[in-house]
Design a protein around this motif. Structure first.
Motif, PDB file in Angstrom:
ATOM      1  N   VAL A 128       0.929  -1.336  -0.016  1.00 16.14           N
ATOM      2  CA  VAL A 128       0.069   0.087   0.120  1.00 16.14           C
ATOM      3  C   VAL A 128       0.839   1.170   0.047  1.00 16.14           C
ATOM      4  CG1 VAL A 128      -1.813   1.271   1.198  1.00 16.14           C
ATOM      5  CG2 VAL A 128      -1.792  -1.490   1.075  1.00 16.14           C
ATOM      6  N   MET A 129       1.770   1.329   0.765  1.00 17.32           N
ATOM      7  CA  MET A 129       2.879   2.208   0.756  1.00 17.32           C
ATOM      8  C   MET A 129       3.418   2.723  -0.349  1.00 17.32           C
ATOM      9  SD  MET A 129       2.387   3.594   3.878  1.00 17.32           S
ATOM     10  CE  MET A 129       0.819   3.039   3.497  1.00 17.32           C
ATOM     11  N   ARG A 130       3.881   1.458  -1.205  1.00 21.49           N
ATOM     12  CA  ARG A 130       4.708   1.454  -2.579  1.00 21.49           C
ATOM     13  C   ARG A 130       3.740   2.121  -3.513  1.00 21.49           C
ATOM     14  NH1 ARG A 130       7.763  -3.633  -3.946  1.00 21.49           N
ATOM     15  NH2 ARG A 130       6.393  -4.581  -2.205  1.00 21.49           N
ATOM     16  N   TYR A 131       2.504   1.435  -3.541  1.00 15.26           N
ATOM     17  CA  TYR A 131       1.345   1.786  -4.547  1.00 15.26           C
ATOM     18  C   TYR A 131       0.245   2.467  -4.193  1.00 15.26           C
ATOM     19  CZ  TYR A 131       4.608  -2.118  -6.270  1.00 15.26           C
ATOM     20  OH  TYR A 131       5.488  -2.934  -6.625  1.00 15.26           O
ATOM     21  N   ASP A 132       0.248   3.702  -3.700  1.00 14.57           N
ATOM     22  CA  ASP A 132      -0.792   4.146  -3.062  1.00 14.57           C
ATOM     23  C   ASP A 132      -2.242   4.420  -3.884  1.00 14.57           C
ATOM     24  OD1 ASP A 132       0.047   6.176  -4.921  1.00 14.57           O
ATOM     25  OD2 ASP A 132       0.145   7.628  -3.548  1.00 14.57           O
ATOM     26  N   LYS A 133      -1.987   4.236  -5.386  1.00 13.02           N
ATOM     27  CA  LYS A 133      -3.207   3.923  -6.175  1.00 13.02           C
ATOM     28  C   LYS A 133      -4.162   2.808  -5.842  1.00 13.02           C
ATOM     29  CE  LYS A 133      -3.234   4.660 -10.468  1.00 13.02           C
ATOM     30  NZ  LYS A 133      -2.976   4.736 -11.959  1.00 13.02           N
ATOM     31  N   LEU A 134      -3.628   2.154  -5.232  1.00 12.50           N
ATOM     32  CA  LEU A 134      -4.495   0.980  -4.441  1.00 12.50           C
ATOM     33  C   LEU A 134      -5.337   1.412  -3.798  1.00 12.50           C
ATOM     34  CD1 LEU A 134      -1.905  -1.741  -3.741  1.00 12.50           C
ATOM     35  CD2 LEU A 134      -3.568  -2.253  -5.494  1.00 12.50           C
TER      36      LEU A 134
END
Length: 679
Positions: A128-134
């Motif tokens: 979630v931290m790496r891919y905040d578009k999730l």
């Protein structure tokens, strides 16, 4: 350089400055036919595996993408089969859209799989931290799944997750690398990125296609495009960005679009960057206040539901078809006519539209209009569009220019928004010269003037100030901007008409001002009079009867050569705006009869205002300013006006008065003599 050298140069420069961000668009077209996945997913995979000019490597990359999609893409109708495969084998790799939410009670992140149809699958916070578009609407991912029935919550486990959309974007990459491309190159790159081939398009068409993208980069931007079918009007909102939604058929509700009172959730305008209405003729709210709420939102970017005032940033786009030629539509109605009646009865609704894109100037797309060259991956350009919504470039406009006096505050806002949006697209780093700014400004003014011209047709003198202009800050030279379709479509054409042909401008029984064409045929006979085109309008029939009786009684006062008993007169009436016949056509009918009987045409481009009684009395007209505005729109150069109306000339703007030769008459015979052309 020739065209081929330019194309190669652009492709090479894209590969050099945007490696891994571009894809050959013919590969997208080829793959799209066989795999029903979003374009942005396809292009991400192609960009990752086919970023080369080596045909053998491209072929191998395409095969790899095909294998990935065949093995791993989850079709909704095969969801149960895939879930079974994960359970039976213990692990499996899938492609699906993943949306993550924080479960505050359990203090864990949980994923929802769109096509697989499973939810509450725990996600490690590291992803979630790496891919905040999730967290922001979800992204498509390749996910390695495992299955453990004993564990708490969902038995499905994410062992590895990798986005196949861009998880984030470095906007500075575009802002800095834009310096290495000319304006023409960058426009071509934008067009190829959305699938079009600019070398087969006219320059003006290129601007129209880029204007379609402005709602994607500008917050709270309202645009309308009406035109023929098969010109790609809805393509941008359907395929190019995962941040837009297209409402097909126009059917929606206030709860769906704005706010659901029962669930307390904001609707589409709070969830998407652009809400587009396809087929404007079918726009219909189940709620009676829907159009009013939409109108308020388009004006302010906010709406009230219950006790709450809610703000949203979504732009609104209207697209639809025009089923007749623009020239005939302008002669009989206005360019907003395809909208539903509820909107057509409210000119203030259309005043909220910032730009009217002339869809009839976009060609019907053929295979040669679609590109096989390189362009940005759709997901990359979509994220670029979204990032640019945070900026405003309207200030550079006022560095060079001022707006003319005919633009009111709403007009200025509309032009600023269009200008800012086009600069974001074509000059995203904000570096724009005065000459370049003027080109963008003229295009921006044209689209807003097109809106205002139609409002003038609908609302009359309230919107008479359409003479848009801008001034150079240094020289103070004023330049005016026109709309191309304003010429060549006048109802009252240049040149002398036929004897018996007359044009009347008059209000109908509902107060709407129309233009009415009268034609006359005379044949040898015994004094018979017939009138066609009056339908069942009894008041119009009485008006024509008044004219015929007055003509019979007073023809000799016009000329001794007129015979009322040895000729037959056949009159035809045409309602040029299609709003219903006026009651006051007696005077214009009388002048038509005199013109035909004398075989003399009316003066070139003459319009007749006013009416008469059976006794020949002439009454003053009340709404002279509105009547003259319609005369101007219809193409009149000379206007006959009752002498009793001279006192009302003060209500007419000087800009309108200066367009005519005015001729004042005291009685019907005076009007006939002043209107006829005697050589």
């Amino acid at each position: 350089m020739n065209g081929t050298e330019i194309d190669v140069s652009i492709d090479e420069k894209l590969q050099q400055y945007f490696a891994g961000r571009v894809v050959r668009k013919d590969l997208t077209k080829m793959m799209k036919v066989g795999y029903n996945v979003p374009v942005y997913v396809l292009e991400y995979l192609l960009g990752s595996n086919c970023a080369t000019e080596d045909e053998d490597l491209i072929e191998a990359g395409v095969e790899k993408v095909k294998n990935i999609l065949s093995r791993n893409y989850v079709r909704p109708d095969e969801a149960e089969k895939i879930k079974s495969r994960i359970r039976e084998s213990g692990y499996y790799t899938i492609i699906d859209k993943i949306t993550v939410k924080l479960n505050e009670r359990r203090d864990v992140y949980e994923a929802v799989f769109s096509n697989l149809g499973i939810a509450k699958v725990e996600v490690e916070s590291d992803y979630v931290m790496r891919y905040d578009k999730l967290l922001g609407g979800g992204i498509w991912c390749i996910v390695k799944m495992e299955y453990e029935p004993e564990q708490m919550g969902s038995p499905f486990i994410i062992s590895d997750l990798k986005p196949i959309q861009l998880p984030n974007i470095n906007i500075n990459e575009i802002l800095e690398n834009r310096n290495f491309f000319t304006k023409e190159e960058w426009m071509d790159i934008l067009l190829r990125s959305v699938g079009m081939e600019p070398s087969n398009l006219e320059e003006r068409t290129k601007w129209h296609l880029i204007e379609r993208l402005v709602p994607l980069v500008e917050n709270n931007y309202n645009m309308c495009e009406l035109g023929p079918r098969s010109t790609g009007k809805s393509h941008v909102y359907k395929e190019i960005s995962p941040n837009t939604v297209l409402i097909s058929g126009g059917q929606t509700t206030v709860a769906n679009l704005f706010y659901n009172m029962s669930t307390r959730q904001v609707g589409l305008v709070g969830m998407w960057d652009v809400v587009a209405f396809d087929e404007v003729a079918g726009i219909n709210f189940k709620d009676k206040d829907g159009i009013q709420i939409l109108k308020d939102y388009m004006a302010s970017g906010s709406f009230a539901r219950g006790k709450e005032q809610i703000n949203a940033n979504a732009s609104i786009a209207f697209v639809g078809n025009i089923n007749q030629s623009v020239s005939s539509l302008l002669k009989t109605h206005h360019l907003f006519a395809p909208f539903p009646e509820a909107m057509n009865n409210d000119s203030a609704f259309f005043d909220r539209i910032h730009y009217y894109l002339p869809g009839w100037e976009v060609p019907k797309f053929r295979p040669e209009h679609f590109t096989d060259k390189h362009g940005f991956i759709v997901d990359y350009i979509a994220e670029f569009f979204r990032e640019m919504r945070k900026y405003s470039y309207a200030d550079s406009l006022f560095k060079y220019f001022k707006m003319g006096s005919n633009l009111n505050q709403r007009d200025v806002i509309a032009v600023k928004k269009t200008y800012s949006g086009l600069v974001k697209l074509i000059y995203p780093n904000g570096k724009i010269t005065q000459e370049e700014a003027e080109e963008v400004l003229k295009y921006s003014l044209e689209g807003r003037r097109r809106v205002k011209e139609q409002l003038k047709k609908i609302g009359g003198m309230e919107f008479f100030d359409v003479n848009f202009s801008y001034l150079d800050n240094e020289t103070m030279e004023e330049k005016f901007v026109n709309v191309p379709e304003s010429g060549g479509n006048k109802i009252i054409p240049p040149g002398l008409g036929k004897p018996g042909e007359a044009f009347a401008v008059a209000p109908n029984e509902n107060g709407k001002i129309g233009v009415y064409k009268i034609e006359l045929q005379i044949a040898t006979g015994n004094g018979k009079y017939e009138a066609t085109g009056l339908s069942s309008n009894s008041s119009a029939k009485e008006s024509v009867k008044t004219a015929i009786n007055y003509f019979k009684a007073n023809a000799k006062s016009i000329s001794q050569s007129i015979s009322t008993k040895e000729s037959d007169y056949f009159l035809n009436f045409q309602d040029m705006y299609g709003i219903g016949l006026a009651n006051g056509l007696a005077l214009s009918t009388f002048i038509s009869l005199c013109s035909g009987a004398l075989d003399k045409p009316l003066h070139e481009q003459t319009a007749i205002i006013g009416d008469m009684t059976i006794g020949g009395s002439i009454n003053a007209v009340d709404n002279l300013a509105d009547l003259l505005q319609v005369c101007l729109d219809a193409g009149a150069k000379k206007v006959l006006i009752p002498s009793a109306s001279t006192a009302r000339l003060g209500s007419v703007p000087p800009e309108v008065l200066s367009k005519f030769q005015l001729s004042f008459y005291d009685d019907p015979i005076d009007a006939a003599q002043k209107s006829l052309f005697f050589m």
